[in-house]
Write a protein that holds these residues in place. Structure first.
Motif, PDB file in Angstrom:
ATOM      1  N   ILE A 180      49.375  22.167  47.073  1.00 14.80           N
ATOM      2  CA  ILE A 180      50.399  23.185  47.265  1.00 14.80           C
ATOM      3  C   ILE A 180      49.768  24.547  47.019  1.00 14.80           C
ATOM      4  N   LEU A 181      49.747  25.376  48.047  1.00 17.77           N
ATOM      5  CA  LEU A 181      49.148  26.697  47.919  1.00 17.77           C
ATOM      6  C   LEU A 181      50.188  27.668  47.397  1.00 17.77           C
ATOM      7  N   ASP A 182      49.775  28.529  46.492  1.00 17.13           N
ATOM      8  CA  ASP A 182      50.628  29.571  45.973  1.00 17.13           C
ATOM      9  C   ASP A 182      50.957  30.546  47.103  1.00 17.13           C
ATOM     10  N   SER A 183      52.125  31.212  46.993  1.00 17.60           N
ATOM     11  CA  SER A 183      52.523  32.122  48.080  1.00 17.60           C
ATOM     12  C   SER A 183      51.483  33.225  48.262  1.00 17.60           C
ATOM     13  N   GLU A 184      50.844  33.622  47.159  1.00 17.14           N
ATOM     14  CA  GLU A 184      49.818  34.661  47.231  1.00 17.14           C
ATOM     15  C   GLU A 184      48.624  34.176  48.054  1.00 17.14           C
ATOM     16  N   THR A 185      48.242  32.922  47.825  1.00 17.75           N
ATOM     17  CA  THR A 185      47.131  32.354  48.593  1.00 17.75           C
ATOM     18  C   THR A 185      47.473  32.325  50.073  1.00 17.75           C
ATOM     19  N   VAL A 186      48.743  31.982  50.362  1.00 20.63           N
ATOM     20  CA  VAL A 186      49.155  31.902  51.767  1.00 20.63           C
ATOM     21  C   VAL A 186      49.038  33.271  52.432  1.00 20.63           C
ATOM     22  N   VAL A 187      49.485  34.316  51.725  1.00 21.22           N
ATOM     23  CA  VAL A 187      49.385  35.669  52.294  1.00 21.22           C
ATOM     24  C   VAL A 187      47.914  36.032  52.514  1.00 21.22           C
ATOM     25  N   HIS A 188      47.080  35.729  51.523  1.00 17.05           N
ATOM     26  CA  HIS A 188      45.651  36.022  51.649  1.00 17.05           C
ATOM     27  C   HIS A 188      45.035  35.255  52.808  1.00 17.05           C
ATOM     28  N   LEU A 189      45.517  34.038  52.999  1.00 19.97           N
ATOM     29  CA  LEU A 189      44.969  33.198  54.062  1.00 19.97           C
ATOM     30  C   LEU A 189      45.228  33.831  55.425  1.00 19.97           C
ATOM     31  N   GLN A 190      46.374  34.529  55.525  1.00 22.67           N
ATOM     32  CA  GLN A 190      46.671  35.202  56.796  1.00 22.67           C
ATOM     33  C   GLN A 190      45.856  36.472  56.952  1.00 22.67           C
ATOM     34  N   GLN A 191      45.517  37.124  55.832  1.00 22.78           N
ATOM     35  CA  GLN A 191      44.914  38.454  55.931  1.00 22.78           C
ATOM     36  C   GLN A 191      43.406  38.464  55.719  1.00 22.78           C
ATOM     37  N   SER A 192      42.868  37.533  54.919  1.00 23.88           N
ATOM     38  CA  SER A 192      41.514  37.738  54.404  1.00 23.88           C
ATOM     39  C   SER A 192      40.516  36.651  54.783  1.00 23.88           C
ATOM     40  N   GLN A 193      40.754  35.922  55.908  1.00 25.51           N
ATOM     41  CA  GLN A 193      39.803  34.851  56.226  1.00 25.51           C
ATOM     42  C   GLN A 193      38.421  35.411  56.544  1.00 25.51           C
ATOM     43  N   THR A 194      38.381  36.670  56.965  1.00 25.72           N
ATOM     44  CA  THR A 194      37.105  37.382  57.058  1.00 25.72           C
ATOM     45  C   THR A 194      37.313  38.679  56.300  1.00 25.72           C
ATOM     46  N   GLY A 195      36.229  39.398  56.059  1.00 24.86           N
ATOM     47  CA  GLY A 195      36.392  40.696  55.425  1.00 24.86           C
ATOM     48  C   GLY A 195      36.061  40.680  53.950  1.00 24.86           C
ATOM     49  N   PRO A 196      36.264  41.839  53.304  1.00 31.06           N
ATOM     50  CA  PRO A 196      35.791  41.984  51.924  1.00 31.06           C
ATOM     51  C   PRO A 196      36.531  41.105  50.925  1.00 31.06           C
ATOM     52  N   ASN A 197      37.797  40.688  51.234  1.00 30.79           N
ATOM     53  CA  ASN A 197      38.561  39.905  50.252  1.00 30.79           C
ATOM     54  C   ASN A 197      38.335  38.407  50.359  1.00 30.79           C
ATOM     55  N   LEU A 198      37.388  38.002  51.228  1.00 29.10           N
ATOM     56  CA  LEU A 198      37.166  36.564  51.433  1.00 29.10           C
ATOM     57  C   LEU A 198      36.786  35.817  50.148  1.00 29.10           C
ATOM     58  N   PRO A 199      35.844  36.366  49.316  1.00 26.50           N
ATOM     59  CA  PRO A 199      35.519  35.629  48.076  1.00 26.50           C
ATOM     60  C   PRO A 199      36.763  35.407  47.212  1.00 26.50           C
ATOM     61  N   HIS A 200      37.655  36.416  47.221  1.00 25.21           N
ATOM     62  CA  HIS A 200      38.860  36.276  46.416  1.00 25.21           C
ATOM     63  C   HIS A 200      39.746  35.153  46.960  1.00 25.21           C
ATOM     64  N   LEU A 201      39.835  35.073  48.296  1.00 25.75           N
ATOM     65  CA  LEU A 201      40.614  33.993  48.912  1.00 25.75           C
ATOM     66  C   LEU A 201      40.046  32.637  48.507  1.00 25.75           C
ATOM     67  N   ASN A 202      38.710  32.521  48.584  1.00 23.19           N
ATOM     68  CA  ASN A 202      38.079  31.252  48.197  1.00 23.19           C
ATOM     69  C   ASN A 202      38.384  30.909  46.748  1.00 23.19           C
ATOM     70  N   ARG A 203      38.373  31.923  45.899  1.00 21.05           N
ATOM     71  CA  ARG A 203      38.662  31.679  44.493  1.00 21.05           C
ATOM     72  C   ARG A 203      40.109  31.187  44.321  1.00 21.05           C
ATOM     73  N   LEU A 204      41.041  31.828  45.027  1.00 22.17           N
ATOM     74  CA  LEU A 204      42.449  31.408  44.918  1.00 22.17           C
ATOM     75  C   LEU A 204      42.624  29.970  45.409  1.00 22.17           C
ATOM     76  N   LEU A 205      41.916  29.636  46.506  1.00 20.30           N
ATOM     77  CA  LEU A 205      42.011  28.276  47.041  1.00 20.30           C
ATOM     78  C   LEU A 205      41.522  27.264  46.012  1.00 20.30           C
TER      79      LEU A 205
END
Lengths: 334, 318
Positions: A180-205
């Motif tokens: 179950i992904l947190d709503s924050e992770t879901v938003v990041h997944l839509q916005q940050s699959q590439t770009g500077p926030n990608l490491p953060h997305l991986n960490r949230l996952l």
């Protein structure tokens, strides 16, 4: 054969039959109870009445540490922090508000570390398998040893997790099936699959997959509204005093009054909330007998990405036999 | 096998005051069979572990009890519960309040189908855990229809809500015109002044007519002795509410009578994480339910065409 003989034989047969039936009934042959698996007690998580989030007012009431809300420890009182936008006019959230991208030693508590190491040793689920691949062969052997100290284990785990964080986006629907992904992770997944926030997305996952705790205040992801137009921090925050909120009519509200800020845009919802028709309520319906307890908007909605997060459902009724979906909802011929 | 005497000389007739050998054998065979059949048919009584005490057996009908009678009954229930669960409960007999009629409203737009209400209800109302008795069923329905034939209440998706579906919890609708009350042959269930249909568990004979009459499948039958773990018993009890039930009686949602008649919200409402459930006094124009019924665009009563006139309203917003 005389009539007497016949009567005798008949009586004997009837008596014998009924005696046999009575005997069988008494010893319950063929009348065994249906065997069914025991029904487990429901997980007490599902009986938890607490709200999804804690509001600022809750934190004040609980006497919690409010240092996270002390903006002027870092910011300068005289100059409002500038907003930076990327080429799509989406706001770039400052790294300090996103939180660290790499895992540090004190991010993982002892219990979580033990559970995580168990999952790595088994590496039967896809995410644990991925992390396991990033552990070197010598460390594999070390991890499998039973006398491994927690400090050593922590070092190995942290190194592997941080390797995964630095990789391209680790999200695959097959790999994260059942998590179950947190709503924050879901938003990041839509916005940050590439770009500077990608490491953060991986960490949230990884945090979602391993159930690791999260630093709630430092993580800000902009996802207020699906139109993407509400992307200016100062739509709600007061730029001249960061500890205050500011609706468009110029009122200045504290964090504890945030519901009034929400209501300044979401009027019908605010009207419902005022009447008690929107949002959670507990306590006494009869206010002569006791108080009614209202919850704030931010008890359920994260103001930065307010969509209500999906969750795991509690177990349903336990059928006496296996029920297929076809049984439960037979196709109709209309 | 008794043969007819072929040599009456060797087998003289018995004296007239004694039965003949044949009739003696026949009578004793029939008697033995009869006794065996009687014993076998009474055997299920051996499995009965809850023989009524004389006190319970002679208990009066709820509506005929004086306050003194009720005090005695409540003390008996407290004793029995303490004996069974090792915990002295707080049992009361709560009467309806004047000028109060309860109404429940459920927002189908908000319900996410998490089933927390189901389990909060089980915990609050001391339902049997194994075998399982649940008052609330959450139906998963495809968007755009209210056809309950298409509903699935065994859904076990990883997460809820699922796209393309909505969720509709169904429980006792507390009808204004309750079919279950009409069919009860012993008046063990009736509608109270505040609109709650209640059951006297000590008066119910377990015929299950009410279960068959209910169009919402809201009534549950205790097929076996209910089992509740001792540490999960809720000691806050009401006579017509959540006191422990016995094998062979009906039970159903009673709007948490032990809470609502003490002014509190029902357990299913308090736990709902989405705030989809609303409860209150419809006779009070300032209550939430009055506001909802006055101002929300759509609200339905489930199976309205049955003429049961439920006090449970489903509505949509947004």
């Amino acid at each position: 054969m005389t009539a007497h003989t016949k009567t005798g034989i008949t009586t004997a047969i009837v008596c014998a039959t009924f005696s046999a039936l009575a005997f069988a009934f008494w010893f319950d042959s063929g009348g065994t109870h249906l065997h069914r698996p025991a029904i487990p007690l429901v997980d007490t998580n599902f009986l938890d009445k607490s709200t999804t989030r804690k509001s600022y007012a809750d934190l004040v009431r609980a006497g919690a540490d409010l240092s996270d809300f002390d903006c002027y420890v870092c910011h300068d009182k005289k100059s409002p922090p500038p907003l930076r936008l990327d080429t799509n006019q989406a706001i770039i959230v400052a790294a300090e508000h996103i939180g660290p991208t790499t895992f540090a030693a004190d991010d993982i508590g002892t219990n979580e570390l033990t559970a995580l190491m168990e999952r790595l040793r088994a590496h039967s689920d896809p995410v644990a398998g991925l992390v396991w691949q990033r552990v070197s062969n010598t460390d594999h052997l070390l991890l499998l040893k039973s006398d491994l100290s927690l400090a050593q284990g922590r070092d190995i785990v942290l190194a592997a997790l941080n390797k995964v964080v630095a990789e391209p986006c680790i999200y695959e629907s097959e790999r994260f099936k059942g998590i179950i992904l947190d709503s924050e992770t879901v938003v990041h997944l839509q916005q940050s699959q590439t770009g500077p926030n990608l490491p953060h997305l991986n960490r949230l996952l990884l945090e979602d997959a391993f159930g690791l705790p999260r630093n709630r205040h430092a993580d800000i992801v902009m996802g207020h509204g699906q139109h993407g137009r509400n992307n200016n921090c100062y739509n709600c925050h007061n730029e001249t005093n960061l500890t205050l909120l500011q609706p468009r009519d110029g009122r200045q509200l504290t964090f504890a009054q945030s519901s009034q800020l929400c209501g300044s845009c979401h009027g019908p919802t605010k009207a419902d909330w005022d009447a008690g028709a929107h949002g959670r309520i507990s306590g006494y319906w009869d206010t002569t007998k006791g108080p009614i307890e209202r919850k704030d908007c931010v008890n359920c909605h994260n103001p930065h990405h307010p969509h209500f997060p999906p969750r795991r459902p509690a177990p349903g009724p336990h059928p006496l036999r296996e029920v297929t979906v076809a049984d439960a909802s037979p196709p109709r011929q209309d | 096998m008794d043969k007819p005497p072929s040599h009456p000389v060797n087998n003289p007739a018995p004296p007239p005051h004694l039965p003949s050998r044949r009739s003696f054998l026949r009578t004793s065979a029939i008697l033995t069979t009869g006794l065996a059949a009687l014993a076998a048919s009474l055997k299920p009584l051996l499995e009965m572990n809850d023989f009524p005490t004389m006190e319970r057996f002679l208990q009066k009908y709820y509506k005929e009890m004086t306050p003194q009678d009720m005090d005695k009954v409540l003390a008996r229930i407290a004793d029995e519960t303490e004996k069974q669960y090792g915990l002295r409960p707080h049992v009361r007999d709560l009467k309806p309040m004047n000028g109060v009629e309860y109404v429940y409203c459920l927002n189908l737009t908000r319900c996410i189908g998490c089933r927390k209400c189901v389990h909060a209800c089980v915990a609050e109302n001391n339902q049997s855990r194994d075998p399982e008795i649940q008052y609330i069923r959450v139906l998963k329905l495809p968007d755009g229809s209210l056809d309950v034939d298409k509903a699935d209440h065994f859904y076990a998706s990883e997460t809820v809500p699922q796209k393309g579906f909505f969720y509709m919890p169904v429980q006792c609708q507390q009808c204004k015109n309750p079919p279950c009350v009409k069919v009860c042959p012993v008046h063990a269930t009736w509608q109270e002044a505040d609109g709650i249909t209640v059951i006297d568990y000590d008066w119910c004979i377990g015929c299950r007519y009410c279960e068959a009459a209910c169009p919402y499948w809201a009534r549950r039958f205790n097929f076996t002795q209910p089992s509740i773990p001792k540490d999960r018993l809720n000691p806050d009890m009401a006579y017509l509410g959540n006191r422990p039930r016995r094998q062979g009686v009906m039970e159903k949602c009673h709007f948490c009578i032990q809470r609502t008649r003490a002014g509190r919200y029902p357990a299913c409402l308090e736990i709902c994480p989405a705030g989809a459930r609303k409860f209150g006094n419809i006779l009070d124009p300032n209550s939430e339910v009055s506001y909802i019924l006055r101002s929300k665009r759509v609200f339905i009563q489930l199976k309205e065409e049955m003429g049961t006139s439920p006090r449970f309203f489903y509505y949509f917003d947004v």
